[in-house]
Design a protein around this motif. Structure first.
Motif, PDB file in Angstrom:
ATOM      1  N   ALA A 105       0.836  -1.206   0.000  1.00  0.00           N
ATOM      2  CA  ALA A 105       0.000   0.000   0.000  1.00  0.00           C
ATOM      3  C   ALA A 105       0.873   1.259   0.000  1.00  0.00           C
ATOM      4  CB  ALA A 105      -0.933  -0.004   1.214  1.00  0.00           C
ATOM      5  N   VAL A 106       1.936   1.247   0.792  1.00  0.00           N
ATOM      6  CA  VAL A 106       2.858   2.385   0.811  1.00  0.00           C
ATOM      7  C   VAL A 106       3.504   2.543  -0.567  1.00  0.00           C
ATOM      8  CG1 VAL A 106       5.048   3.225   1.766  1.00  0.00           C
ATOM      9  CG2 VAL A 106       3.278   2.347   3.288  1.00  0.00           C
ATOM     10  N   ALA A 107       3.897   1.437  -1.181  1.00  0.00           N
ATOM     11  CA  ALA A 107       4.506   1.500  -2.520  1.00  0.00           C
ATOM     12  C   ALA A 107       3.514   2.074  -3.538  1.00  0.00           C
ATOM     13  CB  ALA A 107       4.974   0.117  -2.950  1.00  0.00           C
ATOM     14  N   LEU A 108       2.249   1.680  -3.460  1.00  0.00           N
ATOM     15  CA  LEU A 108       1.240   2.224  -4.366  1.00  0.00           C
ATOM     16  C   LEU A 108       1.048   3.720  -4.154  1.00  0.00           C
ATOM     17  CD1 LEU A 108      -1.512  -0.548  -4.244  1.00  0.00           C
ATOM     18  CD2 LEU A 108      -0.216   0.157  -6.260  1.00  0.00           C
ATOM     19  N   LEU A 109       0.938   4.125  -2.886  1.00  0.00           N
ATOM     20  CA  LEU A 109       0.701   5.540  -2.583  1.00  0.00           C
ATOM     21  C   LEU A 109       1.905   6.419  -2.907  1.00  0.00           C
ATOM     22  CD1 LEU A 109      -1.247   5.010   0.726  1.00  0.00           C
ATOM     23  CD2 LEU A 109      -2.178   5.977  -1.386  1.00  0.00           C
ATOM     24  N   LEU A 110       3.101   5.868  -2.768  1.00  0.00           N
ATOM     25  CA  LEU A 110       4.320   6.640  -3.067  1.00  0.00           C
ATOM     26  C   LEU A 110       4.796   6.390  -4.500  1.00  0.00           C
ATOM     27  CD1 LEU A 110       6.365   6.225   0.252  1.00  0.00           C
ATOM     28  CD2 LEU A 110       4.711   7.993  -0.385  1.00  0.00           C
TER      29      LEU A 110
END
Length: 184
Positions: A105-110
């Motif tokens: 999720a962090v990778a998607l958002l960033l």
């Protein structure tokens, strides 16, 4: 309330989720357990778990370690270290799913630019991710696309109450209202 506590005991739970930098310093952390009652005990736990796993190579897949009667699942990406801690009786696969959901999720958002600078610039998104994944230690969601969609929905809503907006969103909305009032 007693019925809820019975469910809480039977549901998998998380004691903390940590996001530390390459020096073991906090980027974003959430504790859901009273195992570490003071800030100094939390910092000591973070330092000791970071020191223990420092020599491992968890860059491609998540690794598992037992530490102080806790299961710690961790993964490294560039200059960030992701950790999920559960009790020694928790299912490692569920904790690993929480870690993978958080990381993805962090990778998607960033936008796949997962490093300390980007994480600090988007700390509000990371903290909202943590809130979407776990609430009070209970696991709510592990699917990264669902987590990212919920976080994005919170940040993209211009009609959201001021208390639920980030500072930059609130300033942008105030600027827009001021511009409209001056032009009318």
């Amino acid at each position: 309330m007693a019925c809820f506590s019975a469910y809480r005991d039977s549901c998998p739970s998380v004691k903390n989720i940590l996001l530390l930098d390459s020096e073991g310093k906090r980027v974003a952390v959430k504790y859901y357990s009273d195992d570490w009652p003071t800030n100094s005990s939390k910092l000591a736990f973070e330092k000791s778990v970071f020191t223990k796993i420092l020599k491992t190579n968890a860059r491609t897949e998540a690794e598992i370690a037992m530490f102080e009667n806790n299961i710690v699942i961790y993964k490294f990406v560039q200059d960030l270290h992701f950790f999920v801690t559960g009790g020694d009786d928790e299912n490692e696969l569920i904790l690993a799913a929480v870690l993978q959901g958080f990381f993805d999720a962090v990778a998607l958002l960033l936008r796949n630019n997962v490093d300390k600078r980007e994480a600090l610039e988007n700390l509000d998104l990371i903290l909202m991710c943590l809130d979407e994944i776990v609430d009070g230690g209970m696991i709510l969601e592990t699917d990264a696309s669902s987590i990212a969609a919920k976080v994005s929905a919170h940040t993209a809503d211009p009609g959201a109450p001021l208390s639920e907006q980030t500072i930059s969103q609130a300033l942008a909305m105030a600027r827009e209202h001021l511009t409209r009032s001056l032009l009318n």
